[in-house]
Design a protein around this motif. Structure first.
Motif, PDB file in Angstrom:
ATOM      1  N   ARG A 158       0.869  -1.219   0.104  1.00 29.77           N
ATOM      2  CA  ARG A 158       0.106   0.010  -0.160  1.00 29.77           C
ATOM      3  C   ARG A 158       0.792   1.379   0.047  1.00 29.77           C
ATOM      4  O   ARG A 158       0.608   2.080   0.837  1.00 29.77           O
ATOM      5  CB  ARG A 158      -0.970   0.136   1.148  1.00 29.77           C
ATOM      6  N   GLY A 159       1.974   1.121  -0.726  1.00 32.76           N
ATOM      7  CA  GLY A 159       2.799   2.293  -1.009  1.00 32.76           C
ATOM      8  C   GLY A 159       3.664   2.935   0.388  1.00 32.76           C
ATOM      9  O   GLY A 159       4.282   3.664   0.378  1.00 32.76           O
ATOM     10  N   GLY A 160       3.697   1.868   1.047  1.00 34.00           N
ATOM     11  CA  GLY A 160       4.780   1.956   2.211  1.00 34.00           C
ATOM     12  C   GLY A 160       5.345   0.705   2.563  1.00 34.00           C
ATOM     13  O   GLY A 160       5.528  -0.173   2.084  1.00 34.00           O
ATOM     14  N   PHE A 161       6.421   1.010   3.578  1.00 35.24           N
ATOM     15  CA  PHE A 161       7.313  -0.110   4.244  1.00 35.24           C
ATOM     16  C   PHE A 161       7.675   0.335   5.824  1.00 35.24           C
ATOM     17  O   PHE A 161       7.857   1.382   6.037  1.00 35.24           O
ATOM     18  CB  PHE A 161       8.512   0.272   3.514  1.00 35.24           C
ATOM     19  N   SER A 162       7.623  -0.733   6.575  1.00 29.76           N
ATOM     20  CA  SER A 162       7.727  -0.491   7.802  1.00 29.76           C
ATOM     21  C   SER A 162       8.496  -1.565   8.416  1.00 29.76           C
ATOM     22  O   SER A 162       8.808  -2.724   8.007  1.00 29.76           O
ATOM     23  CB  SER A 162       6.585  -0.275   8.695  1.00 29.76           C
ATOM     24  N   VAL A 163       9.211  -1.277   9.320  1.00 33.43           N
ATOM     25  CA  VAL A 163      10.126  -2.281  10.233  1.00 33.43           C
ATOM     26  C   VAL A 163       9.919  -1.931  11.726  1.00 33.43           C
ATOM     27  O   VAL A 163       9.892  -0.843  12.191  1.00 33.43           O
ATOM     28  CB  VAL A 163      11.657  -1.923  10.070  1.00 33.43           C
ATOM     29  N   SER A 188      13.079   8.821   3.286  1.00 32.45           N
ATOM     30  CA  SER A 188      13.169   9.106   4.468  1.00 32.45           C
ATOM     31  C   SER A 188      12.615   8.010   5.303  1.00 32.45           C
ATOM     32  O   SER A 188      11.658   7.451   4.869  1.00 32.45           O
ATOM     33  CB  SER A 188      12.833  10.434   4.844  1.00 32.45           C
ATOM     34  N   TRP A 189      13.275   7.815   6.539  1.00 37.65           N
ATOM     35  CA  TRP A 189      12.576   7.036   7.562  1.00 37.65           C
ATOM     36  C   TRP A 189      12.004   7.839   8.916  1.00 37.65           C
ATOM     37  O   TRP A 189      12.531   8.686   9.376  1.00 37.65           O
ATOM     38  CB  TRP A 189      13.774   6.225   8.185  1.00 37.65           C
ATOM     39  N   LEU A 190      10.950   7.434   9.307  1.00 36.22           N
ATOM     40  CA  LEU A 190      10.035   8.231  10.329  1.00 36.22           C
ATOM     41  C   LEU A 190      10.132   7.061  11.399  1.00 36.22           C
ATOM     42  O   LEU A 190       8.822   6.314  11.737  1.00 36.22           O
ATOM     43  CB  LEU A 190       8.621   8.512   9.825  1.00 36.22           C
ATOM     44  N   PRO A 191      10.854   7.301  12.598  1.00 39.41           N
ATOM     45  CA  PRO A 191      10.682   6.271  13.914  1.00 39.41           C
ATOM     46  C   PRO A 191       9.409   6.754  14.565  1.00 39.41           C
ATOM     47  O   PRO A 191       9.169   7.980  14.514  1.00 39.41           O
ATOM     48  CB  PRO A 191      12.018   6.616  14.321  1.00 39.41           C
ATOM     49  N   LEU A 192       9.060   5.992  15.141  1.00 33.67           N
ATOM     50  CA  LEU A 192       7.690   6.211  16.096  1.00 33.67           C
ATOM     51  C   LEU A 192       8.571   6.675  17.452  1.00 33.67           C
ATOM     52  O   LEU A 192       9.102   5.899  18.017  1.00 33.67           O
ATOM     53  CB  LEU A 192       6.963   4.949  16.197  1.00 33.67           C
ATOM     54  N   ALA A 193       7.908   7.859  18.054  1.00 31.99           N
ATOM     55  CA  ALA A 193       8.456   8.262  19.172  1.00 31.99           C
ATOM     56  C   ALA A 193       7.711   7.626  20.182  1.00 31.99           C
ATOM     57  O   ALA A 193       6.565   6.973  20.161  1.00 31.99           O
ATOM     58  CB  ALA A 193       7.893   9.781  19.145  1.00 31.99           C
ATOM     59  N   GLY A 194       8.349   7.573  21.416  1.00 32.88           N
ATOM     60  CA  GLY A 194       7.960   6.971  22.442  1.00 32.88           C
ATOM     61  C   GLY A 194       8.497   5.497  22.878  1.00 32.88           C
ATOM     62  O   GLY A 194       8.153   4.814  23.857  1.00 32.88           O
ATOM     63  N   LEU A 195       9.050   4.871  21.852  1.00 35.82           N
ATOM     64  CA  LEU A 195       9.476   3.566  22.096  1.00 35.82           C
ATOM     65  C   LEU A 195      11.198   3.526  22.551  1.00 35.82           C
ATOM     66  O   LEU A 195      11.781   4.689  22.190  1.00 35.82           O
ATOM     67  CB  LEU A 195       9.444   2.865  20.669  1.00 35.82           C
ATOM     68  N   PRO A 196      11.368   2.579  23.159  1.00 35.91           N
ATOM     69  CA  PRO A 196      12.894   2.449  23.645  1.00 35.91           C
ATOM     70  C   PRO A 196      13.823   2.804  22.542  1.00 35.91           C
ATOM     71  O   PRO A 196      15.075   3.408  22.955  1.00 35.91           O
ATOM     72  CB  PRO A 196      13.000   1.034  24.092  1.00 35.91           C
ATOM     73  N   ILE A 197      13.868   2.136  21.405  1.00 34.41           N
ATOM     74  CA  ILE A 197      14.830   2.549  20.328  1.00 34.41           C
ATOM     75  C   ILE A 197      14.195   3.486  19.383  1.00 34.41           C
ATOM     76  O   ILE A 197      13.273   3.104  18.467  1.00 34.41           O
ATOM     77  CB  ILE A 197      15.373   1.179  19.740  1.00 34.41           C
ATOM     78  N   VAL A 214      22.631  -1.948  16.957  1.00 30.23           N
ATOM     79  CA  VAL A 214      21.873  -1.576  16.079  1.00 30.23           C
ATOM     80  C   VAL A 214      22.756  -0.701  14.960  1.00 30.23           C
ATOM     81  O   VAL A 214      23.303  -0.097  15.055  1.00 30.23           O
ATOM     82  CB  VAL A 214      20.757  -0.880  16.536  1.00 30.23           C
ATOM     83  N   GLU A 215      22.392  -1.554  13.574  1.00 32.03           N
ATOM     84  CA  GLU A 215      22.844  -0.948  12.430  1.00 32.03           C
ATOM     85  C   GLU A 215      21.786  -0.212  11.877  1.00 32.03           C
ATOM     86  O   GLU A 215      20.845  -0.748  11.282  1.00 32.03           O
ATOM     87  CB  GLU A 215      23.471  -1.498  11.334  1.00 32.03           C
ATOM     88  N   PRO A 216      21.640   1.248  11.890  1.00 28.78           N
ATOM     89  CA  PRO A 216      20.581   1.908  11.247  1.00 28.78           C
ATOM     90  C   PRO A 216      20.519   2.257   9.761  1.00 28.78           C
ATOM     91  O   PRO A 216      21.530   2.253   9.359  1.00 28.78           O
ATOM     92  CB  PRO A 216      20.502   3.262  11.975  1.00 28.78           C
ATOM     93  N   ALA A 217      19.293   2.236   9.357  1.00 29.76           N
ATOM     94  CA  ALA A 217      19.133   2.456   7.920  1.00 29.76           C
ATOM     95  C   ALA A 217      19.550   3.892   7.698  1.00 29.76           C
ATOM     96  O   ALA A 217      18.888   4.913   8.307  1.00 29.76           O
ATOM     97  CB  ALA A 217      17.848   2.175   7.421  1.00 29.76           C
ATOM     98  N   LEU A 218      20.497   4.037   6.850  1.00 29.29           N
ATOM     99  CA  LEU A 218      21.058   5.456   6.560  1.00 29.29           C
ATOM    100  C   LEU A 218      20.781   5.705   4.742  1.00 29.29           C
ATOM    101  O   LEU A 218      20.579   4.788   4.180  1.00 29.29           O
ATOM    102  CB  LEU A 218      22.399   5.680   6.729  1.00 29.29           C
ATOM    103  N   ALA A 219      21.031   7.110   4.460  1.00 26.82           N
ATOM    104  CA  ALA A 219      20.925   7.539   3.245  1.00 26.82           C
ATOM    105  C   ALA A 219      22.059   6.785   2.455  1.00 26.82           C
ATOM    106  O   ALA A 219      23.218   6.443   3.007  1.00 26.82           O
ATOM    107  CB  ALA A 219      20.925   8.869   3.097  1.00 26.82           C
ATOM    108  N   ASP A 220      21.898   6.563   1.203  1.00 27.19           N
ATOM    109  CA  ASP A 220      22.957   5.920   0.256  1.00 27.19           C
ATOM    110  C   ASP A 220      24.174   6.610   0.345  1.00 27.19           C
ATOM    111  O   ASP A 220      24.128   7.966   0.238  1.00 27.19           O
ATOM    112  CB  ASP A 220      22.482   5.896  -1.165  1.00 27.19           C
TER     113      ASP A 220
END
Length: 342
Positions: A158-163, A188-197, A214-220
């Motif tokens: 549905r046009g989106g991607f989540s982890v 871009s990546w939009l982390p959900l606020a209020g979670l531990p990481i 944790v290896e975060p997802a970064l821009a190319d």
């Protein structure tokens, strides 16, 4: 005259003696090849939709032995003290696996969206994920500590991607959601606020010291980093990853009991494949070249608490796992005008 020669001799001995320095450091010793299976017969392979050739997708190491997920033969190969044993996993598409502290393999089946305990004589379900209509979902990665299991789950549609990253007890009981990130505009990546990481998790390793790496997802093109968190979500800092070879692909292979990070650099690229080992502060320990892997996989390496590295070194015709270990050395070197680094 003899006084002159005596003086010259004494100066020579002094210069020669002062030129010697005792240096110490770390080096890598290659160990045995612990798995060596012909593809097509003993281990299955397949060509993916991306045109790449895949073999067994994952493996795990424990105190009791080593387990290989022979993904395309739908079975698990167990390498213990006796002969190799095979445990059927009918209908499963195993794409990740970890070993519990008591030596039980946990396999992620992405055909049935479930995690299973592979025991003897029975394989039993541990966690079942409910499919969401209109989405493609997969168990992306798992990590295990002495009493908890961490599961990274991805959803596309549905046009989106989540982890998301969730925490469970080893009994399969859900504890909490640790991280959730959704794709935004222009990649871009939009982390959900209020979670531990709060990091957008690309992959992670659960260390035996209670730390999540944790290896975060970064821009190319961005310089890769590894972020450190306690299991309660407390941020401990981050490590910038720099290697002697330009990093095109990075694989977080594991950590030892000292918190050293083992990183695979360009593992599938000929003449550029390397392993980099750094401390949790980013200090280089050692870096060494390895053979490029001819088969693509989900897991390229595992690290035991004592620092032994099990690395995928497969060829086009054989699935191979080789070991390395880091050892300390001390030796004398001579360098009067250029003092060797300690």
């Amino acid at each position: 005259m003899w006084r002159v020669w005596l003086l010259v001799g004494m100066v020579g001995i002094l210069v020669f003696g002062l030129g010697w320095h005792r240096v110490s450091g770390w080096k890598v010793e290659a160990g045995p090849t612990v798995v060596n299976l012909p593809l097509g017969t003993a281990a299955g392979k397949a060509v993916g939709l991306d045109g790449r050739v895949y073999g067994p997708l994952t493996f795990a190491v424990g105190a009791q032995g080593l387990a290989v997920a022979d993904t395309y033969h739908e079975q698990l190969l167990w390498f213990g003290r006796g002969p190799v044993t095979r445990r059927a996993l009918p209908g499963m598409l195993v794409e990740d696996m970890v070993m519990t502290p008591d030596g039980v393999p946990l396999v992620a089946d992405n055909r049935g969206s479930a995690i299973w305990r592979v025991g003897a004589p029975r394989t039993t379900p541990l966690i079942k994920f409910a499919a969401t209509r209109g989405y493609t979902e997969a168990i992306w990665h798992m990590g295990v500590t002495t009493d908890h299991l961490y599961v990274e789950y991805v959803r596309l549609g549905r046009g989106g991607f989540s982890v998301r990253l969730d925490e469970y007890r080893l009994s399969g009981q859900f504890v909490r959601q640790v991280a959730l990130t959704q794709s935004g505009r222009q990649g871009s990546w939009l982390p959900l606020a209020g979670l531990p990481i709060s990091a957008p998790v690309r992959t992670f390793v659960a260390g035996g010291n209670g730390v999540l790496y944790v290896e975060p997802a970064l821009a190319d093109g961005a310089t890769p980093v590894i972020q450190l968190y306690r299991s309660n979500g407390q941020y401990l800092g981050q490590v910038t990853v720099q290697a002697g070879e330009p990093i095109q692909h990075l694989d977080l292979l594991g950590v030892n009991h000292e918190g050293w990070l083992y990183l695979g650099v360009n593992l599938t690229e000929a003449h550029r494949a390397r392993v980099l080992i750094i401390t949790s502060r980013g200090t280089p320990v050692t870096e060494f070249p390895v053979r490029a892997v001819a088969l693509y996989a989900a897991t390229y390496g595992r690290v035991t608490p004592n620092g032994t590295l099990y690395l995928d070194q497969s060829t086009a015709t054989r699935y191979r796992l080789q070991t390395w270990r880091v050892v300390s050395y001390r030796q004398w070197r001579w360098g009067f005008f250029s003092r060797p680094a300690h």
